[in-house]
Design an enzyme around this catalytic site. Structure first.
Site, PDB file in Angstrom:
ATOM      1  N   ASP A 111      69.491 -68.403  67.847  1.00 20.33           N
ATOM      2  CA  ASP A 111      68.774 -67.145  68.045  1.00 20.33           C
ATOM      3  C   ASP A 111      69.769 -66.050  68.411  1.00 20.33           C
ATOM      4  O   ASP A 111      70.900 -66.329  68.815  1.00 20.33           O
ATOM      5  CB  ASP A 111      67.702 -67.297  69.147  1.00 20.33           C
ATOM      6  CG  ASP A 111      68.212 -68.057  70.346  1.00 20.33           C
ATOM      7  OD1 ASP A 111      69.389 -67.867  70.712  1.00 20.33           O
ATOM      8  OD2 ASP A 111      67.447 -68.829  70.943  1.00 20.33           O
TER       9      ASP A 111
ATOM     10  N   ASP B   5      70.136 -62.890  70.737  1.00 19.75           N
ATOM     11  CA  ASP B   5      69.589 -62.093  71.835  1.00 19.75           C
ATOM     12  C   ASP B   5      70.403 -60.820  72.005  1.00 19.75           C
ATOM     13  O   ASP B   5      71.619 -60.807  71.786  1.00 19.75           O
ATOM     14  CB  ASP B   5      69.629 -62.902  73.141  1.00 19.75           C
ATOM     15  CG  ASP B   5      68.714 -64.109  73.078  1.00 19.75           C
ATOM     16  OD1 ASP B   5      67.712 -64.048  72.348  1.00 19.75           O
ATOM     17  OD2 ASP B   5      69.011 -65.126  73.739  1.00 19.75           O
TER      18      ASP B   5
ATOM     19  N   ASP C 181      74.758 -67.512  83.397  1.00 22.31           N
ATOM     20  CA  ASP C 181      75.213 -68.764  84.006  1.00 22.31           C
ATOM     21  C   ASP C 181      76.708 -69.022  83.794  1.00 22.31           C
ATOM     22  O   ASP C 181      77.486 -69.055  84.749  1.00 22.31           O
ATOM     23  CB  ASP C 181      74.340 -69.964  83.568  1.00 22.31           C
ATOM     24  CG  ASP C 181      74.022 -69.997  82.082  1.00 22.31           C
ATOM     25  OD1 ASP C 181      74.624 -69.205  81.327  1.00 22.31           O
ATOM     26  OD2 ASP C 181      73.187 -70.830  81.672  1.00 22.31           O
TER      27      ASP C 181
END
Ligand code: ATP
Ligand code: MG
Length: 460
Positions: free
Chosen positions: A75, A77, A154
């Site tokens: 995907d 983003d 993260d």
């Protein structure tokens, strides 16, 4: 802007639990391999439109990371300086989702490009951010700068920003070098970040497995001691993570890393216990063989099913539970039902396995003992069963735990091609209930052979 050199050396984050310094490094187009050809045209359209609207917009996260390692992103983003409302005003095909933190989804047919406003985890005194006693993050909904956005991600490899302004990559936390060295490094204090969100431990393992990265020592060190925090994570989220770990082509690597970092027993406690008590290692061999098969299917673009996956992952737990119930003298069929329910219910404490998968998973288990039944009517009924194919594939896997099943496999292979011939050449068999063998594997062999081997360890 000087290429490859820090432009700015600091960005204090006084209100974050751990102060993460940032320094911007810009990697120009001729020093990285990301080409617009690798980026979804829809994502590019969004980036250009944001730019035309006078906003900053970047491709970010897994897409940039995967493109840098020559992978194909799942995907695309986008992070932007525009507010969700501003994004919505730019696109007709846009809807805003989420209450706590609003995201814009720009829809292009079946593709959705997620556009998120730069986000901060800053305690601005508004009370919008609350920490659980253990340090777990409950709410965070403040928009921020691109630096704020980078440090709340993260891993450093996930905090790289690609822009169509000059096709450069912007790096605030050293992620570009870490990707080049194939290292996964947590941004900030790893222990604090795992306490905020324990699922990050699984993400570390999953991404390392997927990308064949090593987990940086400091990032890996706190995991075993914190593994049990996963029990506080939302079971639905853990289910999603499991699908990503095991059905994306890197199941074996994920499993081995889960074990190595002490996460298997937090995620699948009964399976971990059953594997530990299975001294011959037969169940583990079978499990790994099944995961290898799953990886091959993904590589060949063949369908993979969560029901079969969980039948495999929980099979050791099921066999162990079944053995315990039969040792108490329970009838085989009843014990199988009870064991299947018990294992499923216990696992639901951690992972929200939807019923549409847990029911066929149980059917795959229950059908295993019916491979020993070969009367004509039963054979035809079995072949017509909607779960027959999955159950038969599962039986073939069980051969890696026990050579006992060769006879059944040969029969049912023939029965699928020519059932009348298979039945005709078969000596008559009594009805049999499967039973648990001495080394934790389930036997479903015809009674005459079973009688000979009764009491013997069946999993080699
Ligand atoms: P993949 O899409 O391959 O599963 P990904 O890194 O893109 O991996 P996503 O869930 O799509 O994973 O998340 C997109 C980005 O959002 C990540 O790259 C990371 O920057 C950020 N992110 C996701 N989950 C977390 C988290 N638990 N904590 C902090 N940042 C996160
Ligand atoms: Mg992603």
């Amino acid at each position: 802007m000087p290429c490859g050199k820090p432009e700015k050396t600091f960005q204090p984050m006084p209100n974050t639990p751990d102060t993460v310094p940032t320094s911007l490094r810009v990697i120009p187009r001729d020093q990285h391999n990301i080409s617009r050809k690798g980026i979804s045209p829809s994502a590019l359209r969004v980036l250009y439109k944001l730019r035309e609207g006078g906003h900053e917009g970047y491709l970010v996260g897994g897409a940039v990371r995967d493109l840098l390692v020559d992978g194909e992103p799942k995907d695309f983003d986008i992070a932007t300086s525009a507010t969700p409302e501003q994004v919505k005003s730019l696109f007709r095909n846009c809807r805003l989702i989420g209450r706590r933190f609003r995201l814009a989804h720009v829809v292009f047919g079946r593709e959705i490009i997620e556009v998120a406003t730069f986000r901060a985890n800053v305690d601005d005194g508004s009370g919008d951010r609350e920490l659980h006693e253990g340090g777990r993050l409950l709410r965070d909904n403040v928009y921020g700068t691109i630096e704020d956005d980078a440090v709340r991600r993260d891993f450093t490899a996930n905090a790289l920003y690609y822009t169509v302004d000059d096709f450069s990559v912007r790096d605030y936390v050293g992620g570009f070098e870490d990707v080049a060295n194939r290292v996964l490094k947590m941004i900030g204090d790893p222990e604090a970040r795992y306490r905020e969100d324990p699922v990050r431990m699984l993400r570390a393992v999953r991404l390392a497995a997927k990308l064949d990265f090593t987990i940086h020592d400091g990032t890996a060190a706190p995991i075993p001691a914190l593994a049990q925090l996963l029990s506080e994570a939302a079971p639905a989220r853990l289910f999603e993570e499991c699908l990503k770990m095991f059905l994306s082509g890197h199941a074996v690597a994920s499993f081995e890393r889960l074990e190595a970092h002490g996460l298997l027993r937090a995620l699948f406690p009964e399976t971990a216990a059953a594997l530990a008590s299975n001294r011959s290692g037969a169940l583990r061999r079978m499990l790994l063989e099944g995961l290898r098969g799953t990886d091959s299917r993904v590589a060949a673009d063949e369908p993979v099913s969560p029901a079969f996956l969980f039948a495999l992952l929980l099979w050791p737990a099921y066999c162990r539970s079944l053995m315990a119930l039969q040792a108490q003298g329970m009838q085989a069929i009843e014990a199988q039902r009870r064991a299947a329910d018990r294992v499923t219910v216990h696992q639901l404490d951690t992972i929200a396995l939807p019923r549409r998968f847990s029911l066929p998973m149980q059917e795959i288990w229950m059908l295993q003992t019916r491979f020993g039944l070969r009367q004509r009517k039963r054979v035809f009924r079995m072949i017509a069963h909607p779960r027959f194919r999955a159950a038969f594939d599962f039986l073939q896997l069980r051969q890696h735990a026990s050579a006992e099943h060769a006879d059944d496999i040969a029969f049912w292979q023939e029965a699928q091609l020519d059932p009348d011939n298979a039945i005709a050449t078969e000596p008559s068999h009594d009805d049999v209930d499967g039973e648990a063998g001495g080394d934790g594997e389930l036997t479903g062999a015809p009674r005459k052979r079973r009688r000979r081997r009764r009491g013997a360890a069946v999993a080699e």
